[in-house]
Scaffold this active site. Structure first.
Site, PDB file in Angstrom:
ATOM      1  N   MET A   1      -9.001   9.636   8.278  1.00  0.00           N
ATOM      2  CA  MET A   1      -9.440  10.161   6.968  1.00  0.00           C
ATOM      3  C   MET A   1     -10.411  11.329   7.151  1.00  0.00           C
ATOM      4  O   MET A   1     -11.346  11.478   6.362  1.00  0.00           O
ATOM      5  CB  MET A   1     -10.106   9.041   6.129  1.00  0.00           C
ATOM      6  CG  MET A   1      -9.161   7.902   5.824  1.00  0.00           C
ATOM      7  SD  MET A   1      -9.983   6.424   5.188  1.00  0.00           S
ATOM      8  CE  MET A   1     -10.598   5.681   6.701  1.00  0.00           C
TER       9      MET A   1
ATOM     10  N   ASP B   1       0.824  -1.217   0.000  1.00  0.00           N
ATOM     11  CA  ASP B   1       0.000   0.000   0.000  1.00  0.00           C
ATOM     12  C   ASP B   1       0.856   1.263   0.000  1.00  0.00           C
ATOM     13  O   ASP B   1       2.037   1.224   0.321  1.00  0.00           O
ATOM     14  CB  ASP B   1      -0.874   0.015   1.258  1.00  0.00           C
ATOM     15  CG  ASP B   1      -2.197  -0.692   1.043  1.00  0.00           C
ATOM     16  OD1 ASP B   1      -2.493  -1.052  -0.106  1.00  0.00           O
ATOM     17  OD2 ASP B   1      -2.924  -0.887   2.031  1.00  0.00           O
TER      18      ASP B   1
ATOM     19  N   LYS C   1      -3.833   3.079  -3.025  1.00  0.00           N
ATOM     20  CA  LYS C   1      -5.164   3.630  -3.310  1.00  0.00           C
ATOM     21  C   LYS C   1      -5.292   4.962  -2.577  1.00  0.00           C
ATOM     22  O   LYS C   1      -6.138   5.155  -1.720  1.00  0.00           O
ATOM     23  CB  LYS C   1      -6.291   2.680  -2.953  1.00  0.00           C
ATOM     24  CG  LYS C   1      -6.108   1.936  -1.651  1.00  0.00           C
ATOM     25  CD  LYS C   1      -7.301   1.084  -1.337  1.00  0.00           C
ATOM     26  CE  LYS C   1      -7.450  -0.128  -2.224  1.00  0.00           C
ATOM     27  NZ  LYS C   1      -8.214   0.046  -3.420  1.00  0.00           N
TER      28      LYS C   1
HETATM   29  N1  SAH Z   1      -4.968   0.614   8.622  1.00  0.00           N
HETATM   30  C1  SAH Z   1      -4.491   1.934   8.988  1.00  0.00           C
HETATM   31  C2  SAH Z   1      -5.474   3.031   8.609  1.00  0.00           C
HETATM   32  C3  SAH Z   1      -5.692   3.164   7.117  1.00  0.00           C
HETATM   33  S1  SAH Z   1      -6.819   4.430   6.705  1.00  0.00           S
HETATM   34  C4  SAH Z   1      -4.194   1.951  10.487  1.00  0.00           C
HETATM   35  O1  SAH Z   1      -4.569   1.022  11.194  1.00  0.00           O
HETATM   36  O2  SAH Z   1      -3.545   2.897  10.946  1.00  0.00           O
HETATM   37  C5  SAH Z   1      -5.719   5.766   6.348  1.00  0.00           C
HETATM   38  C6  SAH Z   1      -5.845   6.838   7.394  1.00  0.00           C
HETATM   39  O3  SAH Z   1      -5.155   6.447   8.565  1.00  0.00           O
HETATM   40  C7  SAH Z   1      -5.258   8.174   7.016  1.00  0.00           C
HETATM   41  O4  SAH Z   1      -6.157   8.942   6.244  1.00  0.00           O
HETATM   42  C8  SAH Z   1      -5.043   8.796   8.375  1.00  0.00           C
HETATM   43  O5  SAH Z   1      -6.253   9.277   8.926  1.00  0.00           O
HETATM   44  C9  SAH Z   1      -4.608   7.581   9.183  1.00  0.00           C
HETATM   45  N2  SAH Z   1      -3.153   7.432   9.227  1.00  0.00           N
HETATM   46  C10 SAH Z   1      -2.431   6.425   8.726  1.00  0.00           C
HETATM   47  N3  SAH Z   1      -1.118   6.581   9.001  1.00  0.00           N
HETATM   48  C11 SAH Z   1      -1.020   7.742   9.696  1.00  0.00           C
HETATM   49  C12 SAH Z   1       0.065   8.454  10.289  1.00  0.00           C
HETATM   50  N4  SAH Z   1       1.322   8.016  10.202  1.00  0.00           N
HETATM   51  N5  SAH Z   1      -0.225   9.607  10.930  1.00  0.00           N
HETATM   52  C13 SAH Z   1      -1.480  10.065  11.041  1.00  0.00           C
HETATM   53  N6  SAH Z   1      -2.540   9.433  10.504  1.00  0.00           N
HETATM   54  C14 SAH Z   1      -2.319   8.288   9.848  1.00  0.00           C
END
Ligand code: SAH
Length: 264
Positions: free
Chosen positions: A181, A46, A68
């Site tokens: 998000m 991803d 994506k």
């Molecule tokens: N599976 C991932 C989330 C995927 S959805 C998890 O468990 O963390 C993607 C969203 O996750 C982004 O839009 C943001 O809101 C958040 N996100 C992912 N990585 C991040 C990071 N390093 N810092 C802040 N928000 C993050």
């Protein structure tokens, strides 16, 4: 159009492992994740995965980016399912590397179901989710018992045609709200929570790119959230952390002065 995929029956038993890579820093991988990466022959990766994570793959492993990113052209989910199935049927040891935890806004459930339906062996290795590790990176304990009885992990980005979270119910819940998000919709979320009865002076942290060299955050209050996101130019990937637990963040006492000014 992606190339057609083979649809032949399995010859040697390949398998798929969904690996949670955590929020950024490759040191936040679990030992189990590292071991799975070291065994892989194919990796489907991803967007939000740190390049350092891929260093654990054997040099001969094939790396297929299947990002994506919101708003941009992306690999269709159905194609990712077909690709994983086809590679497993070829006998490959497939790792599907996802940011954070595969089961938290990561479509892990859909992918596991598609693989099981196709008779492919699948394992899921959890990762640190951004919604808990991100607030922690700026000193926010999401369930600090002095201020919250629990935490709700919610999406700010409703599924196409879907209703999205019930903001009025969340406003009344008394839970810490961690919104994934959500930064692009901060305005609507601010309004919906205030309309639902959450106090305008509720503390909020916006945490961007947590656990990466680009990590930044702002501390504010709910009625100044949109103004803060704009003024600080805090962009995706970012989390909104809403609730009194944000008071635990270092710098909170100084920050409320400036966010009061922004709200006025
Ligand atoms: N599976 C991932 C989330 C995927 S959805 C998890 O468990 O963390 C993607 C969203 O996750 C982004 O839009 C943001 O809101 C958040 N996100 C992912 N990585 C991040 C990071 N390093 N810092 C802040 N928000 C993050």
């Amino acid at each position: 159009m992606p190339p057609p995929l083979p649809t032949t029956a399995p010859r040697t038993p390949g398998r798929v492992t969904l690996v949670g890579a955590g929020p950024g820093d490759p040191e936040l991988l679990t030992i189990k994740a590292v071991k799975a990466l070291q065994r892989a022959t194919v990796a489907l990766v991803d967007d939000l995965v740190h390049p350092g994570v891929l260093e654990h793959l054997p040099p001969a492993a094939r790396v297929v980016p299947v990002g994506k990113r919101g708003g941009c052209r992306s690999t269709p989910q159905a194609y990712i399912h077909q690709l994983m199935i086809a590679e497993a049927w070829r006998g490959e040891q497939v790792v599907r590397i996802k940011g954070g935890d595969p089961y938290v806004f990561g479509r892990g459930g859909e992918e596991v179901q598609a693989l099981r339906d196709a008779g492919v062996a699948v394992e899921v290795i959890g990762g640190l989710t951004a919604g808990i590790a991100g607030p922690a990176a700026v000193g926010v304990p999401v369930t600090d018992r002095r201020w919250a009885a629990g935490v709700a992990l919610v999406t700010g980005h409703a599924q196409e045609g879907g209703a999205g979270p019930d903001w009025a119910a969340l406003a009344r819940s008394g839970l810490t709200l961690v919104v994934y998000m959500g930064v692009a919709r901060a305005d609507a979320i601010q309004q919906a929570l205030i309309n639902g009865g959450r106090a305008g002076d509720t503390p909020v942290a916006v945490v961007s790119a947590a656990h990466t060299p680009r990590q930044r955050h702002a501390l504010t209050r709910l009625d100044a959230l949109t103004a803060t996101v704009e003024a600080e130019a805090l962009a995706s990937p970012a989390l909104l952390v809403i609730g009194d637990v944000v008071r635990a963040a270092p710098g909170w006492a100084e920050a409320i002065g400036s966010s009061y000014a922004a709200a006025a």
